[in-house]
Design an enzyme around this catalytic site. Structure first.
Site, PDB file in Angstrom:
ATOM      1  N   GLY A  26       0.143   2.309  -1.144  1.00  0.00           N
ATOM      2  CA  GLY A  26      -1.078   1.578  -1.459  1.00  0.00           C
ATOM      3  C   GLY A  26      -2.294   2.450  -1.693  1.00  0.00           C
ATOM      4  O   GLY A  26      -3.428   1.986  -1.526  1.00  0.00           O
ATOM      5  N   ASN A  73      -3.377   3.479  -4.585  1.00  0.00           N
ATOM      6  CA  ASN A  73      -4.110   2.880  -5.715  1.00  0.00           C
ATOM      7  C   ASN A  73      -4.838   1.613  -5.284  1.00  0.00           C
ATOM      8  O   ASN A  73      -5.951   1.344  -5.752  1.00  0.00           O
ATOM      9  CB  ASN A  73      -3.156   2.588  -6.878  1.00  0.00           C
ATOM     10  CG  ASN A  73      -2.890   3.827  -7.715  1.00  0.00           C
ATOM     11  OD1 ASN A  73      -3.769   4.283  -8.446  1.00  0.00           O
ATOM     12  ND2 ASN A  73      -1.697   4.390  -7.589  1.00  0.00           N
ATOM     13  N   MET A  90       7.378  -2.016  -7.240  1.00  0.00           N
ATOM     14  CA  MET A  90       8.587  -1.392  -7.767  1.00  0.00           C
ATOM     15  C   MET A  90       9.720  -2.390  -8.025  1.00  0.00           C
ATOM     16  O   MET A  90      10.885  -2.076  -7.825  1.00  0.00           O
ATOM     17  CB  MET A  90       9.054  -0.288  -6.799  1.00  0.00           C
ATOM     18  CG  MET A  90       8.013   0.792  -6.556  1.00  0.00           C
ATOM     19  SD  MET A  90       7.343   1.565  -8.064  1.00  0.00           S
ATOM     20  CE  MET A  90       8.637   2.755  -8.396  1.00  0.00           C
ATOM     21  N   ARG A  91       9.370  -3.591  -8.477  1.00  0.00           N
ATOM     22  CA  ARG A  91      10.399  -4.562  -8.886  1.00  0.00           C
ATOM     23  C   ARG A  91      10.247  -4.850 -10.372  1.00  0.00           C
ATOM     24  O   ARG A  91       9.127  -4.838 -10.900  1.00  0.00           O
ATOM     25  CB  ARG A  91      10.256  -5.884  -8.118  1.00  0.00           C
ATOM     26  CG  ARG A  91      10.364  -5.779  -6.622  1.00  0.00           C
ATOM     27  CD  ARG A  91      11.713  -5.361  -6.133  1.00  0.00           C
ATOM     28  NE  ARG A  91      12.806  -6.226  -6.570  1.00  0.00           N
ATOM     29  CZ  ARG A  91      14.088  -5.925  -6.433  1.00  0.00           C
ATOM     30  NH1 ARG A  91      14.450  -4.769  -5.889  1.00  0.00           N
ATOM     31  NH2 ARG A  91      15.016  -6.754  -6.837  1.00  0.00           N
ATOM     32  N   ILE A  92      11.360  -5.112 -11.008  1.00  0.00           N
ATOM     33  CA  ILE A  92      11.341  -5.471 -12.434  1.00  0.00           C
ATOM     34  C   ILE A  92      11.211  -6.989 -12.557  1.00  0.00           C
ATOM     35  O   ILE A  92      11.913  -7.742 -11.876  1.00  0.00           O
ATOM     36  CB  ILE A  92      12.629  -4.984 -13.128  1.00  0.00           C
ATOM     37  CG1 ILE A  92      12.670  -3.451 -13.117  1.00  0.00           C
ATOM     38  CG2 ILE A  92      12.713  -5.521 -14.558  1.00  0.00           C
ATOM     39  CD1 ILE A  92      13.966  -2.861 -13.619  1.00  0.00           C
ATOM     40  N   ASN A 142      -0.843  -2.618 -15.041  1.00  0.00           N
ATOM     41  CA  ASN A 142       0.011  -1.736 -14.253  1.00  0.00           C
ATOM     42  C   ASN A 142      -0.465  -0.301 -14.442  1.00  0.00           C
ATOM     43  O   ASN A 142      -1.038   0.047 -15.470  1.00  0.00           O
ATOM     44  CB  ASN A 142       1.466  -1.845 -14.738  1.00  0.00           C
ATOM     45  CG  ASN A 142       2.416  -0.985 -13.922  1.00  0.00           C
ATOM     46  OD1 ASN A 142       2.299  -0.915 -12.686  1.00  0.00           O
ATOM     47  ND2 ASN A 142       3.359  -0.328 -14.577  1.00  0.00           N
ATOM     48  N   HIS A 182       1.167   3.557 -14.381  1.00  0.00           N
ATOM     49  CA  HIS A 182       2.473   4.227 -14.421  1.00  0.00           C
ATOM     50  C   HIS A 182       2.250   5.740 -14.419  1.00  0.00           C
ATOM     51  O   HIS A 182       1.402   6.239 -15.165  1.00  0.00           O
ATOM     52  CB  HIS A 182       3.247   3.791 -15.666  1.00  0.00           C
ATOM     53  CG  HIS A 182       4.624   4.375 -15.711  1.00  0.00           C
ATOM     54  ND1 HIS A 182       5.654   3.899 -14.921  1.00  0.00           N
ATOM     55  CD2 HIS A 182       5.130   5.420 -16.413  1.00  0.00           C
ATOM     56  CE1 HIS A 182       6.731   4.619 -15.149  1.00  0.00           C
ATOM     57  NE2 HIS A 182       6.447   5.552 -16.044  1.00  0.00           N
ATOM     58  N   SER A 221      -0.856   6.486 -16.996  1.00  0.00           N
ATOM     59  CA  SER A 221      -1.255   5.485 -17.997  1.00  0.00           C
ATOM     60  C   SER A 221      -1.524   4.150 -17.315  1.00  0.00           C
ATOM     61  O   SER A 221      -0.750   3.720 -16.452  1.00  0.00           O
ATOM     62  CB  SER A 221      -0.132   5.254 -19.023  1.00  0.00           C
ATOM     63  OG  SER A 221       0.319   6.456 -19.592  1.00  0.00           O
ATOM     64  N   GLU A 234       8.643  -5.827 -21.698  1.00  0.00           N
ATOM     65  CA  GLU A 234       9.292  -4.518 -21.849  1.00  0.00           C
ATOM     66  C   GLU A 234       8.857  -3.595 -20.712  1.00  0.00           C
ATOM     67  O   GLU A 234       7.650  -3.314 -20.571  1.00  0.00           O
ATOM     68  CB  GLU A 234       8.905  -3.888 -23.200  1.00  0.00           C
ATOM     69  CG  GLU A 234       9.773  -2.703 -23.552  1.00  0.00           C
ATOM     70  CD  GLU A 234       9.202  -1.870 -24.698  1.00  0.00           C
ATOM     71  OE1 GLU A 234       9.456  -0.668 -24.723  1.00  0.00           O
ATOM     72  OE2 GLU A 234       8.463  -2.438 -25.534  1.00  0.00           O
ATOM     73  N   LEU A 235       9.801  -3.133 -19.919  1.00  0.00           N
ATOM     74  CA  LEU A 235       9.475  -2.336 -18.737  1.00  0.00           C
ATOM     75  C   LEU A 235       8.634  -1.111 -19.109  1.00  0.00           C
ATOM     76  O   LEU A 235       9.075  -0.275 -19.913  1.00  0.00           O
ATOM     77  CB  LEU A 235      10.770  -1.884 -18.036  1.00  0.00           C
ATOM     78  CG  LEU A 235      10.580  -1.008 -16.805  1.00  0.00           C
ATOM     79  CD1 LEU A 235       9.937  -1.795 -15.664  1.00  0.00           C
ATOM     80  CD2 LEU A 235      11.904  -0.401 -16.359  1.00  0.00           C
ATOM     81  N   ASP A 236       7.455  -1.025 -18.512  1.00  0.00           N
ATOM     82  CA  ASP A 236       6.518   0.082 -18.759  1.00  0.00           C
ATOM     83  C   ASP A 236       6.212   0.254 -20.253  1.00  0.00           C
ATOM     84  O   ASP A 236       5.820   1.333 -20.695  1.00  0.00           O
ATOM     85  CB  ASP A 236       7.057   1.407 -18.186  1.00  0.00           C
ATOM     86  CG  ASP A 236       7.259   1.337 -16.676  1.00  0.00           C
ATOM     87  OD1 ASP A 236       6.470   0.654 -16.007  1.00  0.00           O
ATOM     88  OD2 ASP A 236       8.222   1.951 -16.185  1.00  0.00           O
TER      89      ASP A 236
HETATM   90  C1  GAR Z   1       1.932   5.506  -8.047  1.00  0.00           C
HETATM   91  O1  GAR Z   1       2.172   6.836  -8.443  1.00  0.00           O
HETATM   92  C2  GAR Z   1       2.174   4.569  -9.216  1.00  0.00           C
HETATM   93  O2  GAR Z   1       1.777   5.090 -10.439  1.00  0.00           O
HETATM   94  C3  GAR Z   1       3.662   4.410  -9.149  1.00  0.00           C
HETATM   95  O3  GAR Z   1       3.957   4.317  -7.777  1.00  0.00           O
HETATM   96  C4  GAR Z   1       2.988   5.057  -7.040  1.00  0.00           C
HETATM   97  C5  GAR Z   1       2.408   4.145  -5.996  1.00  0.00           C
HETATM   98  O4  GAR Z   1       1.544   4.842  -5.161  1.00  0.00           O
HETATM   99  N1  GAR Z   1       4.081   3.253  -9.849  1.00  0.00           N
HETATM  100  C6  GAR Z   1       5.210   3.182 -10.552  1.00  0.00           C
HETATM  101  O5  GAR Z   1       6.003   4.100 -10.620  1.00  0.00           O
HETATM  102  C7  GAR Z   1       5.452   1.853 -11.248  1.00  0.00           C
HETATM  103  N2  GAR Z   1       6.424   1.999 -12.261  1.00  0.00           N
HETATM  104  P1  GAR Z   1       0.544   4.048  -4.198  1.00  0.00           P
HETATM  105  O6  GAR Z   1       1.394   2.995  -3.471  1.00  0.00           O
HETATM  106  O7  GAR Z   1       0.052   5.105  -3.265  1.00  0.00           O
HETATM  107  O8  GAR Z   1      -0.508   3.444  -5.035  1.00  0.00           O
END
Ligand code: GAR
Length: 221
Positions: free
Chosen positions: A20, A22, A98-100, A115, A117, A144, A151-153
């Protein structure tokens, strides 16, 4: 579609799966008055996500919707939609979720779900982005922010930040440097959305009414 803000102060629901950081960057930007919005709820698909504690400490309601308790992806997504929509948010923020999703969910939130990425999309969609960037021996990596589609990401890109790859980088050192950039660009993009400056229309991102290039805007530090 352009989304009208229904509430005077935009309401956000954040979805997390892990640390968490972000989410913390967003909470900090709101607390500092940089973003005029409220986080109505933080949802995690896993009960031990450390980000839940961050939200609780800030007095933000949390809810676990554990994917393991649902018989199908469809059933899980139906419950997510129910829990999210109960808060009537203008924006749904994926912060390390992290779920699709099923297309039913991504279509439902078209133009109002962002999102972040950890790569320069369209490179390195999916997981283990830092390992794969090092294996590919790219000079530049980064992060990004994009609108979420089925479409995933692969949804339209809003903002990217470049992070040079160093000769001595490991996946962990590279991830740490990229994360610093994530914490900068995600609040910026969320602020734009909350101010009504950022829109998605027919899979085209616009900023102040102007179409953005396919790679989105490049963040300049
Ligand atoms: C971050 O690096 C984010 O970009 C990535 O997970 C991490 C979460 O960190 N997200 C993905 O890979 C989604 N496809 P956080 O929980 O410390 O924010």
């Amino acid at each position: 579609m352009h989304q009208q803000t229904l509430h005077q102060v935009p309401r956000i629901v954040v979805l997390i799966s892990g640390g968490g950081s972000n989410l913390q960057a967003l909470m900090d930007a709101i607390a500092q008055g940089v973003i005029d919005a409220t986080i109505e709820l933080v949802i995690s698909n896993t009960p031990d996500a450390k980000g839940l504690l961050r939200a609780s400490k800030a007095g933000i309601p949390t809810q676990v919707v554990n994917h393991l308790e649902y018989s199908s992806r469809e059933a899980f997504d139906r419950e997510l939609i129910h829990v999210i929509d109960d808060k009537q948010p203008e924006l749904v923020v994926l912060a390390g979720f992290m779920r699709i999703f099923t297309p039913q969910l991504t279509d439902h939130y078209h133009g109002r779900m962002l999102n972040i990425h950890p790569s320069l999309l369209p490179l390195f969609k999916g997981t283990n982005t830092h390992e794969r960037a090092l294996e590919a021996e790219v000079d530049q990596h980064g992060a990004s922010v994009h609108f979420v589609t089925s479409e995933l990401d692969g949804g339209p890109i809003v903002l990217q930040s470049l992070v040079p790859v160093l000769g001595e980088d490991s996946p962990a050192t590279l991830a740490a440097r990229v994360l610093v950039h994530e914490h900068i660009i995600y609040p910026i993009a969320i602020k734009w959305f909350c101010e009504g400056r950022l829109n998605l229309s027919h899979d085209q991102v616009t900023m102040d009414g102007q179409p953005l290039p396919a790679q989105g805007l490049a963040f300049q530090s």
